[in-house]
Design a protein around this motif. Sequence first.
Motif, PDB file in Angstrom:
ATOM      1  N   ILE A 103       0.373  -1.352  -0.049  1.00  0.00           N
ATOM      2  CA  ILE A 103       0.031   0.043  -0.175  1.00  0.00           C
ATOM      3  C   ILE A 103       0.433   1.601  -0.027  1.00  0.00           C
ATOM      4  N   THR A 104       1.881   1.123   0.783  1.00  0.00           N
ATOM      5  CA  THR A 104       2.819   2.952   1.114  1.00  0.00           C
ATOM      6  C   THR A 104       3.280   2.830  -0.870  1.00  0.00           C
ATOM      7  N   PHE A 157       8.575  -1.270  -8.355  1.00  0.00           N
ATOM      8  CA  PHE A 157       9.184  -2.598  -9.064  1.00  0.00           C
ATOM      9  C   PHE A 157       9.175  -3.100  -7.624  1.00  0.00           C
ATOM     10  N   GLU A 158       7.628  -4.774  -8.235  1.00  0.00           N
ATOM     11  CA  GLU A 158       6.695  -5.409  -7.227  1.00  0.00           C
ATOM     12  C   GLU A 158       7.475  -6.941  -7.597  1.00  0.00           C
ATOM     13  N   ALA A 159       8.179  -7.592  -6.487  1.00  0.00           N
ATOM     14  CA  ALA A 159       8.532  -8.695  -6.986  1.00  0.00           C
ATOM     15  C   ALA A 159       7.576 -10.010  -6.822  1.00  0.00           C
ATOM     16  N   GLY A 203       1.335  -6.371  -0.863  1.00  0.00           N
ATOM     17  CA  GLY A 203       1.890  -6.726  -0.182  1.00  0.00           C
ATOM     18  C   GLY A 203       1.270  -7.639   1.000  1.00  0.00           C
ATOM     19  N   VAL A 204       1.226  -7.007   2.464  1.00  0.00           N
ATOM     20  CA  VAL A 204       0.789  -7.904   3.435  1.00  0.00           C
ATOM     21  C   VAL A 204      -0.647  -7.553   3.524  1.00  0.00           C
ATOM     22  N   PRO A 242      -4.462  -6.563   6.931  1.00  0.00           N
ATOM     23  CA  PRO A 242      -5.624  -6.140   8.229  1.00  0.00           C
ATOM     24  C   PRO A 242      -6.980  -6.498   7.655  1.00  0.00           C
ATOM     25  N   ARG A 251      -8.861  -4.273   8.139  1.00  0.00           N
ATOM     26  CA  ARG A 251     -10.124  -3.396   7.842  1.00  0.00           C
ATOM     27  C   ARG A 251      -9.279  -2.122   8.333  1.00  0.00           C
ATOM     28  N   VAL A 257      13.955  -6.553  -7.526  1.00  0.00           N
ATOM     29  CA  VAL A 257      15.235  -5.599  -7.312  1.00  0.00           C
ATOM     30  C   VAL A 257      15.507  -6.059  -6.500  1.00  0.00           C
ATOM     31  N   PHE A 283       3.704  -9.344  12.406  1.00  0.00           N
ATOM     32  CA  PHE A 283       3.662  -7.443  12.134  1.00  0.00           C
ATOM     33  C   PHE A 283       5.088  -7.598  12.609  1.00  0.00           C
ATOM     34  N   ASN A 329       6.651   0.493   7.726  1.00  0.00           N
ATOM     35  CA  ASN A 329       5.710   0.250   8.480  1.00  0.00           C
ATOM     36  C   ASN A 329       7.082  -0.749   9.681  1.00  0.00           C
ATOM     37  N   MET A 388       2.052   1.814  11.413  1.00  0.00           N
ATOM     38  CA  MET A 388       1.970   0.518  10.764  1.00  0.00           C
ATOM     39  C   MET A 388       0.497   0.564  10.406  1.00  0.00           C
ATOM     40  N   VAL A 440      -2.166   0.846   8.087  1.00  0.00           N
ATOM     41  CA  VAL A 440      -2.635   1.653   6.605  1.00  0.00           C
ATOM     42  C   VAL A 440      -3.118   2.719   6.731  1.00  0.00           C
ATOM     43  N   ARG A 460      -0.015   4.547   6.362  1.00  0.00           N
ATOM     44  CA  ARG A 460       1.569   4.347   5.472  1.00  0.00           C
ATOM     45  C   ARG A 460       0.927   5.014   4.014  1.00  0.00           C
TER      46      ARG A 460
HETATM   47  C1  LIG Z   1      -1.092  -9.937  10.129  1.00  0.00           C
HETATM   48  C2  LIG Z   1      -1.438  -8.219   9.829  1.00  0.00           C
HETATM   49  C3  LIG Z   1      -2.668  -7.771  10.122  1.00  0.00           C
HETATM   50  C4  LIG Z   1      -2.857  -5.962   9.963  1.00  0.00           C
HETATM   51  N1  LIG Z   1      -3.645  -5.121  10.628  1.00  0.00           N
HETATM   52  C5  LIG Z   1      -3.936  -4.583  10.262  1.00  0.00           C
HETATM   53  C6  LIG Z   1      -5.173  -3.563  10.333  1.00  0.00           C
HETATM   54  O1  LIG Z   1      -6.395  -4.550  11.203  1.00  0.00           O
HETATM   55  N2  LIG Z   1      -5.628  -2.248  10.315  1.00  0.00           N
HETATM   56  C7  LIG Z   1      -4.191  -1.400   9.835  1.00  0.00           C
HETATM   57  O2  LIG Z   1      -4.634  -0.232   9.579  1.00  0.00           O
HETATM   58  N3  LIG Z   1      -2.828  -1.863   9.749  1.00  0.00           N
HETATM   59  C8  LIG Z   1      -3.032  -3.570   9.864  1.00  0.00           C
HETATM   60  N4  LIG Z   1      -1.723  -4.063   9.651  1.00  0.00           N
HETATM   61  C9  LIG Z   1      -0.655  -3.238   8.878  1.00  0.00           C
HETATM   62  C10 LIG Z   1      -0.413  -2.609   7.639  1.00  0.00           C
HETATM   63  O3  LIG Z   1      -1.611  -4.236   7.184  1.00  0.00           O
HETATM   64  C11 LIG Z   1       0.495  -2.521   6.566  1.00  0.00           C
HETATM   65  O4  LIG Z   1       2.196  -1.807   8.137  1.00  0.00           O
HETATM   66  C12 LIG Z   1       0.805  -2.200   5.845  1.00  0.00           C
HETATM   67  O5  LIG Z   1      -0.028  -3.033   4.798  1.00  0.00           O
HETATM   68  C13 LIG Z   1       2.336  -2.531   5.036  1.00  0.00           C
HETATM   69  O6  LIG Z   1       2.507  -2.101   3.842  1.00  0.00           O
HETATM   70  P1  LIG Z   1       3.646  -1.661   3.104  1.00  0.00           P
HETATM   71  O7  LIG Z   1       3.521  -1.517   1.759  1.00  0.00           O
HETATM   72  O8  LIG Z   1       4.439  -0.313   4.188  1.00  0.00           O
HETATM   73  O9  LIG Z   1       4.608  -3.055   2.966  1.00  0.00           O
HETATM   74  P2  LIG Z   1       3.796  -4.249   2.797  1.00  0.00           P
HETATM   75  O10 LIG Z   1       2.875  -4.959   2.402  1.00  0.00           O
HETATM   76  O11 LIG Z   1       5.337  -5.572   3.327  1.00  0.00           O
HETATM   77  O12 LIG Z   1       4.826  -3.880   0.944  1.00  0.00           O
HETATM   78  C14 LIG Z   1       5.893  -3.682   0.547  1.00  0.00           C
HETATM   79  C15 LIG Z   1       6.628  -4.715  -0.582  1.00  0.00           C
HETATM   80  O13 LIG Z   1       7.720  -4.984  -0.949  1.00  0.00           O
HETATM   81  C16 LIG Z   1       7.573  -5.974  -1.950  1.00  0.00           C
HETATM   82  N5  LIG Z   1       9.273  -5.937  -2.526  1.00  0.00           N
HETATM   83  C17 LIG Z   1       9.758  -7.455  -1.042  1.00  0.00           C
HETATM   84  N6  LIG Z   1      10.723  -7.691  -1.856  1.00  0.00           N
HETATM   85  C18 LIG Z   1      11.000  -6.949  -2.931  1.00  0.00           C
HETATM   86  C19 LIG Z   1      12.319  -6.933  -4.230  1.00  0.00           C
HETATM   87  N7  LIG Z   1      13.098  -7.247  -3.449  1.00  0.00           N
HETATM   88  N8  LIG Z   1      11.912  -5.941  -5.005  1.00  0.00           N
HETATM   89  C20 LIG Z   1      10.453  -6.012  -5.151  1.00  0.00           C
HETATM   90  N9  LIG Z   1      10.047  -5.387  -3.967  1.00  0.00           N
HETATM   91  C21 LIG Z   1      10.069  -6.368  -3.246  1.00  0.00           C
HETATM   92  C22 LIG Z   1       6.757  -7.309  -1.368  1.00  0.00           C
HETATM   93  O14 LIG Z   1       6.039  -8.126  -2.102  1.00  0.00           O
HETATM   94  C23 LIG Z   1       5.977  -6.302  -0.775  1.00  0.00           C
HETATM   95  O15 LIG Z   1       4.232  -6.090  -1.793  1.00  0.00           O
HETATM   96  C24 LIG Z   1      -1.682  -5.529  10.155  1.00  0.00           C
HETATM   97  C25 LIG Z   1      -0.124  -5.958   9.055  1.00  0.00           C
HETATM   98  C26 LIG Z   1      -0.698  -7.468   9.263  1.00  0.00           C
HETATM   99  C27 LIG Z   1       0.322  -8.019   9.196  1.00  0.00           C
END
Ligand SMILES: Cc1cc2nc3c(=O)[nH]c(=O)nc-3n(C[C@H](O)[C@H](O)[C@H](O)COP(=O)(O)OP(=O)(O)OC[C@H]3O[C@@H](n4cnc5c(N)ncnc54)[C@H](O)[C@@H]3O)c2cc1C
Length: 440
Positions: free
Chosen positions: A10-11, A29-31, A37-38, A53, A55, A225, A370, A394, A399, A401, A404
Amino acid sequence: MRVGIVGAGITGLALTHYLAAAGIDSVAFEASDEAGGVINTRHTDGKVLEAGPQRMRKTPGIEELATAAGIEDEFVEASEEQLFVYADGELGRAPLSTEEFFETDLLSWRGKLRLLAEPLTRPGMEQETARDLFVRKFGQEAYEKFIGPLYGGIYGSDPAEMPAAYALDSLMEREQEAGSFLQAFRKRVGSGQKSPPVSFRQGMQQLPNALAEVYSDRIEMETPVIDIAEKDGGYELTTSNGTEFVDHLVVTTPADVTAALLGNIVTGAEELDELRYNPLALVYLDADPDLEGFGYQVGYGEDLHTLGVSWNASMFDRDGVHTVFLGGMHEPELVERSDERLGEIAREEFEGVVGAEASVIDIARLDVGFPAWDQSWWTLEELETPEGIDLATNYTARMGVPSRVREASKIATKLEAQHESESPSPSAADGTPTRATGDD
Ligand SMILES: Cc1cc2nc3c(=O)[nH]c(=O)nc-3n(C[C@H](O)[C@H](O)[C@H](O)COP(=O)(O)OP(=O)(O)OC[C@H]3O[C@@H](n4cnc5c(N)ncnc54)[C@H](O)[C@@H]3O)c2cc1C
């Protein structure tokens, strides 16, 4: 200016949107072969199951993204916000307002009076743990009965292992502004600043999927990457598909990946590998209990493996679905057990707590669940990112959404200003605020 984004969770997606809106060239770039992602929704036997997540809050940032993705009519909104804690053998409503606080059976009158004395306690201190801070300010009973389980439950962590300096920094900032934690809480709840909890008809991942489609010309899927090197004042990214030069880099990947990618060019990045994540098992149950609310966390001292349960059926009308969280910092080894055993634990404990029959639909395991926000976070003290690189993650910022999305918005605003100072354009003079604000 060309911005490179590593990761389309989402970030990365939100940043792609904000940069596109600002007319700044970018590539993400997305792997994986899926965006989000999460944020990961499964569809099993017609049921919507969330492996990330459950909600999020419908902040202006989330609304903006949904509109950009063309799914603003797809929101599903939870009605009444009721959270429960299982303590002393029964479910009690967690007090999230002043009225609920006086009515709750979770705390004795002594415990309530002790909690109300919080404004008389010394302010939070960076050196203490979240547990010590909560106990010192609100008392042992309130900590064990609901503050610890509710707060620790957000991270699947133990507040006794979480340094306040990292885990509670924004809360302590609000305490400073308002004079006390209770006052800050009252202001926030009383001001109606909280946006409603939402998901989408097809689940949480509907948003990242739709965003990835809209911005497909700016996102390279299934393109990890592999290496990042400094070059000509910018960065050369080596991907599974070749090389790409960018002027600015934003890295959104999990800590171990970031350590491997930036270890050679960013001071302290190598140590990010030490950051701990709490593994989780999610057991999806089908049940029809006569209960309304978001779910419960289990109070400390209860003889259960369950950390908490999300009542997806009640929250978003998800056809009997209840999600049981197991493992976390308290019992990481539990996640290794067989599907059968995990299903049995989750079902038996759920039936015991809510008094309704349940059957197992499916099980998901998250080895990297987490971010723990525990003592390993002190390693961030060593981190020094250069001008041309932003870490938007995060584990370096909040952390949730909406948080982010807000961080992505802030980085885009910064890059927009930088871009405009390098190449002034008519839109630079317009001054129209394009960025979202809101709570998380
Ligand atoms: C179980 C769980 C429950 C949660 N519940 C909630 C909730 O109820 N409400 C809420 O608001 N938040 C919640 N969160 C927090 C929130 O979902 C996350 O903090 C947020 O989605 C993280 O997004 P991000 O894009 O920062 O990171 P990520 O989602 O980790 O995205 C990183 C991306 O990088 C990609 N990647 C990895 N390596 C490489 C590479 N070498 N090259 C290119 N791409 C790569 C991955 O595939 C991934 O798509 C929860 C988190 C978890 C784990």
